[in-house]
Write a protein that holds these residues in place. Structure first.
Motif, mmCIF file in Angstrom:
data_model
loop_
_atom_site.group_PDB
_atom_site.id
_atom_site.type_symbol
_atom_site.label_atom_id
_atom_site.label_comp_id
_atom_site.label_asym_id
_atom_site.label_seq_id
_atom_site.Cartn_x
_atom_site.Cartn_y
_atom_site.Cartn_z
ATOM 1 N N ALA A 145 12.403 3.825 2.404
ATOM 2 C CA ALA A 145 13.189 4.473 1.363
ATOM 3 C C ALA A 145 13.242 3.627 0.098
ATOM 4 O O ALA A 145 12.991 4.116 -1.006
ATOM 5 N N ASP A 146 13.531 2.344 0.256
ATOM 6 C CA ASP A 146 13.667 1.475 -0.903
ATOM 7 C C ASP A 146 12.337 1.337 -1.630
ATOM 8 O O ASP A 146 12.265 1.301 -2.855
ATOM 9 N N THR A 147 11.251 1.257 -0.828
ATOM 10 C CA THR A 147 9.918 1.173 -1.416
ATOM 11 C C THR A 147 9.622 2.417 -2.254
ATOM 12 O O THR A 147 9.059 2.324 -3.336
ATOM 13 N N ALA A 148 10.037 3.580 -1.749
ATOM 14 C CA ALA A 148 9.816 4.827 -2.485
ATOM 15 C C ALA A 148 10.606 4.827 -3.788
ATOM 16 O O ALA A 148 10.119 5.303 -4.821
ATOM 17 N N VAL A 149 11.818 4.265 -3.745
ATOM 18 C CA VAL A 149 12.626 4.179 -4.961
ATOM 19 C C VAL A 149 11.893 3.348 -6.013
ATOM 20 O O VAL A 149 11.778 3.729 -7.176
ATOM 21 N N ASP A 153 0.829 -1.200 0.000
ATOM 22 C CA ASP A 153 0.000 0.000 0.000
ATOM 23 C C ASP A 153 0.867 1.257 0.000
ATOM 24 O O ASP A 153 0.559 2.240 -0.666
ATOM 25 N N VAL A 154 1.971 1.217 0.764
ATOM 26 C CA VAL A 154 2.901 2.350 0.782
ATOM 27 C C VAL A 154 3.396 2.610 -0.633
ATOM 28 O O VAL A 154 3.380 3.739 -1.132
ATOM 29 N N LYS A 155 3.775 1.516 -1.304
ATOM 30 C CA LYS A 155 4.314 1.641 -2.649
ATOM 31 C C LYS A 155 3.271 2.214 -3.605
ATOM 32 O O LYS A 155 3.539 3.158 -4.342
ATOM 33 N N ALA A 156 2.069 1.634 -3.562
ATOM 34 C CA ALA A 156 1.025 2.073 -4.488
ATOM 35 C C ALA A 156 0.648 3.531 -4.235
ATOM 36 O O ALA A 156 0.373 4.284 -5.173
ATOM 37 N N SER A 157 0.647 3.951 -2.961
ATOM 38 C CA SER A 157 0.274 5.330 -2.648
ATOM 39 C C SER A 157 1.298 6.327 -3.194
ATOM 40 O O SER A 157 0.935 7.337 -3.791
ATOM 41 N N ILE A 158 2.587 6.023 -2.968
ATOM 42 C CA ILE A 158 3.629 6.926 -3.465
ATOM 43 C C ILE A 158 3.586 6.959 -4.993
ATOM 44 O O ILE A 158 3.682 8.014 -5.616
#
Lengths: 351, 339
Positions: B246-250, B220-225
């Motif tokens: 951080a890595d998820t945001a990348v 969900d964090v990934k999809a939201s960003i």
């Protein structure tokens, strides 16, 4: 159901099961109809409210968000049709990812070995849930709440004990990782849109579950067990085996989700997954599953997950004030469910 | 039926063991894994007390949730200082304010020789901390609560001022010529998180937008960003507030086709590797190890020599901006869980 009322029209009494129904009526009687209407409403709403919502890349993201919920909503919906809950489903996903990661790392084994061990361990937890439920005859709420707490503790305790930290070590440089990533966390580009492989897993599981529910004996058992366990047992349905089978289904899908978690993020945080079990249940309920059991569909759970994905990401696309995020989410879910219930009532009244 | 089922369970257990054995024997990975780690760790020095002072008992109560990497590092620091100082170290935590206060109360009742407390929810901790001070137990506050620490009667506060840390991020973003940044908050309602983003907003010349994500649900964090970056192409920097994100945001930036640079608060092995590889811009470290280590060590100094550090002002452990240049040296320490 209203169809069980005795016919009072003075015509020849024909068994109601033999009454001919029009295709339209048949369609209206489907459990997921309300949620489909709700999904269309949410879709139209965000198409107007957020101009970037309709871009192909955005739809790919929405589908990804929906698929990670949807993969778990399918078995949770089947379980709910069978009249039971699983509160451990959220952390079971994390457990499954932790087992494959830590086993591969500690044994310096090929990653696929860890994935296999994880499948067995996860299924064993599913069997434990089902076995405890049928043996003790306690409500599934209590049994799986116990499993939920135990798994939460085990995830933390064992990870800390084995890895020395609260997250796992990276296994990205180990053999078998690239091929496993391909299966669980790759993406395919269709017409310029990046689609995550979880979407395929999701669609496959929905198709499989729908086939099981509508075309197999086991599907009939699920409906029978959820409608009334004693009545089902009286006509020879193996109630225990059906319920254990349903928990195995949840475990299997938790394994798929867990492997996705591991192979797309490479490092697993041991505290994750708490609270997700409610999201799966919400998706199933929006999709038309009755909390009391005996009624619902796998397609409905998929539509429920889609509504959840569209709402949670639509709010981001619409660039609304994030302070209200949870409020909007709750209101959307409530509206969708109300619409669902209202349509179902109208349909049953016109039968 | 029953026999059949037990047989099934036994078969499952048997299969697990069999697979585990074949895994260990046949399906080995020649790269990575524990073997590589063991090879790296040539000989870890065994800690031994360096002082002959009595074995005092110090307790630490934090507002950490379960399984938080950051607090794990704080604990590592405290434990190593405890070994050196011949201290019996106790640790408890709860993210519920009421429970955290109760934990402090129980350590006070137990009569520990020193207390380390976080003041993330200062009002709820006030009574308990004052009770400890009244009972003659020296208290040191760490991490959060720099403003309240002195008023509650604590000796010293050790930590990073979140607003100052945020301001450092704003300055660094300016230095890198960023125009629009995203501040990703993974816990809605966490005051420290709000202060970080607010601090960054204050010094950053461009525009900074907050994005709230569900920290317990990584997909969900990934999809939201991803969603945010797709809808707003002007974003050229993403700042996450915790190392695991951080890595998820990348990844999210990559799949959204965004060129935004990802920066983060806090450090872990993965962040150090990514900094080195250039996939992350910079990390703001508040050196959690130091917060645990210094707290225990200062309590010991107070017991032994009545020393107090800071002169009534907080002792800052951060912010330290880490870029590609320092990442290589810190990676090793992050891997062993002390940075």
């Amino acid at each position: 159901m209203s169809s069980t009322a005795p016919p009072s029209d003075g015509l020849d009494h024909v068994d109601e099961r033999l009454l001919r129904t029009t295709p339209l009526k048949k369609l209206l009687a489907r459990p997921e109809l309300g949620s489909v209407v709700g999904a269309i409403a949410v879709f139209v709403f965000f198409s107007i409210a957020a101009d970037s919502f309709l871009r192909p890349a955005s739809l790919g993201t929405v589908l990804y968000a929906a698929s990670t919920i949807g993969i778990m909503a399918v078995p949770v919906a089947l379980l709910m049709i069978g009249g039971e809950f699983d509160l451990s489903a959220g952390v079971l996903v994390t457990s499954s990812a932790l087992v494959s990661s830590m086993f591969s790392y500690q044994m310096t084994a090929n990653v696929w070995v860890g994935v296999g061990v994880s499948l067995l361990v996860t299924l064993a937890i599913g069997v434990f849930n089902g076995f405890m439920l049928t043996r003790t005859k306690l409500p599934s709420f209590i049994i799986t709440l116990g499993t939920f707490l135990m798994l939460t503790g085990l995830n933390l305790g064992l990870t800390k004990l084995i890895s020395g930290t609260v997250s796992t070590k990276t296994i990205a440089d180990m053999e078998g990782f690239p091929s496993a990533r391909k299966l669980f966390a790759s993406q395919v580009t269709v017409g310029g849109v990046e689609l995550k492989v979880t979407i395929l897993w999701w669609l496959g599981l929905v198709a499989l579950a729908t086939w099981i529910l509508l075309r197999t004996r086991f599907g009939n058992w699920i409906f029978a067990v959820g409608g009334g366990a004693d009545a089902a047992r009286a006509v020879g349905v193996p109630v225990y085996r059906t319920k254990i089978g349903l928990y195995l289904g949840v475990a299997f899908c938790a394994w798929i989700s867990g492997q996705h978690l591991l192979f797309s993020f490479d490092v697993v945080q041991s505290g994750e997954g708490v609270g997700n079990e409610l999201i799966y249940i919400i998706a199933a309920v929006i999709g038309g599953c009755l909390i009391t059991g005996g009624y619902g569909s796998a397609i409905g759970s998929a539509v429920g997950a889609l509504i959840f994905g569209m709402t949670s990401k639509g709010i981001v696309y619409a660039e609304w004030n994030p302070d209200w995020f949870k409020f909007f989410l709750g209101a959307m879910l409530l509206l969708a469910t109300l619409l669902n219930a209202w349509i179902r009532k109208r349909v049953e009244a016109t039968k | 039926m029953t026999r059949l089922r037990t047989g099934g369970v036994r078969a499952v257990i048997g299969a697990v063991l069999a697979l585990a054995l074949t895994g260990a024997l046949a399906g080995c990975s020649s790269t990575g894994g524990k073997r590589a780690e063991d090879a790296r760790k040539a000989a870890a020095a065994q800690g031994r007390a360096a002082v002959g002072t009595p074995r005092w008992t110090f307790a630490m109560v934090t507002h950490s949730g379960d399984g938080d990497t950051f607090w794990d590092i704080v604990q590592n620091g405290a434990k190593q200082a405890a070994v050196k100082d011949n201290i019996n170290f106790l640790y408890a935590h709860s993210d519920e304010a009421q429970q955290q206060a109760q934990l402090i109360d129980s350590y006070v009742a137990k009569g520990v020789d020193g207390l380390i407390v976080t003041l993330a929810k200062p009002d709820a901790m006030k009574a308990s901390v004052e009770k400890a001070v009244k009972a003659g137990i020296p208290v040191i506050t760490v991490n959060s609560g720099a403003e309240q620490s002195k008023a509650f009667g604590a000796l010293t506060h050790i930590g990073q001022d979140e607003t100052v840390a945020g301001e450092a991020v704003g300055d660094e973003l300016d230095r890198r010529g960023k125009k629009k940044a995203l501040c990703v908050l993974h816990e809605q309602g966490n005051i420290g998180h709000e202060q970080r983003c607010a601090g960054a907003k204050k010094t950053f010349g461009g525009e900074l937008v907050n994005l709230y994500v569900d920290g317990t649900n990584m997909p969900d964090v990934k999809a939201s960003i991803e969603a945010k970056l797709q809808s707003d192409k002007a974003v050229d920097a993403v700042v996450t507030l915790g190392a695991p994100f951080a890595d998820t945001a990348v990844q999210a930036a990559k799949s959204a086709g965004s060129k935004a640079e990802v920066d983060t608060f806090d450090l872990n092995a993965k962040v150090a590797t990514s900094l080195q590889a250039g996939t992350l811009g910079f990390a703001v470290d508040q050196q959690p190890y130091l917060q645990g280590y210094e707290a225990v060590d200062l309590l010991w100094l107070y017991r032994y020599n009545a020393d107090v550090l800071g002169g009534g002002k907080p002792v800052l452990t951060g912010p330290q901006i880490i870029t590609k240049d320092q990442a290589g040296a810190l990676k090793e320490y992050a891997e062993r869980g002390t940075r």
